[in-house]
Motif scaffolding. Structure first.
Motif: not given
Length: 217
Positions: A44-45, A48, A53-54
């Motif tokens: 996630d980090e 970001r 996106n993941k």
């Protein structure tokens, strides 16, 4: 106030693909590792920070540890030329001192955290063993090759497993013993008590060592 009552238009973000996107992801992951270490490295980090996106991460790396290994390899990409002190002992000791300095630094903490997170996964551990993609092993073979050329070692000693033995022993001090740094006396012991006898033993023929005279059984 904006003239004409119109808000300025922002350029649409450029959609990155391929190598450009991968570089952005690795750069973001490396930043997280340097700032906060392995525990803070999450998909996630990184997504970001990279502005993606993941899914883009998971298409390239199956999990955060694999991504962390790739990011660490990026951090370790800059290499220095192997030392040339004029002797095999001096060269090997200098290489170990360089590695010891790195591993006891914040980069070493990242490496130890990734090794712990990798567990027993062979491909991940292999990526951490030589993060520069073979450059470290090539440097060790260069040192041993010079020793052969100087007559300090027999050609039989020029083997990758022999060349990399000092680094494996140094790594063991960190991974198995959990020490924050390795004393210089231990580095000298690795060279004098293990590596040099191993190298010289590879030069023994018919019970006679080309370095130490008659072989003592």
């Amino acid at each position: 106030m904006v003239r004409g009552g119109k808000e300025p238009q922002q350029a649409a973000p450029t959609r990155r693909r391929g190598a450009e996107l991968e570089e952005a992801i690795l750069r973001a992951a490396a930043e997280v590792l340097k700032e906060s270490g392995v525990p803070a490295l999450t998909m996630d980090e990184v997504a970001r920070r990279a502005g993606t996106n993941k899914n883009a991460l998971y298409r390239r790396w199956p999990n955060r540890v694999a991504l962390g290994v790739a990011a660490y390899r990026r951090l370790a990409g800059e290499q220095t030329a192997p030392p040339d002190t004029g002797s095999l002992r001096g060269d090997v000791l200098e290489m170990l001192r360089r590695a010891n300095s790195t591993w006891s630094s914040p980069y070493g903490a990242i490496l130890r955290g990734l090794i712990a997170a990798a567990g027993s996964t062979p491909e991940l551990l292999a990526g951490l063993r030589d993060p520069a993609g073979g450059a470290h092993e090539a440097a060790w073979l260069t040192l041993l090759g010079r020793a052969v050329a100087r007559g300090e070692a027999a050609p039989e000693a020029l083997h990758p497993r022999v060349a990399y033995a000092p680094m494996a022993l140094l790594r063991n001090e960190y991974v198995m013993l959990g020490v924050p740094t390795v004393p210089d006396a231990v580095l000298a012991e690795i060279v004098d008590e293990v590596f040099l006898p191993l190298v010289h033993g590879r030069g023994s023929h018919g019970g006679t060592s080309v370095f130490h005279g008659p072989h003592q059984s």
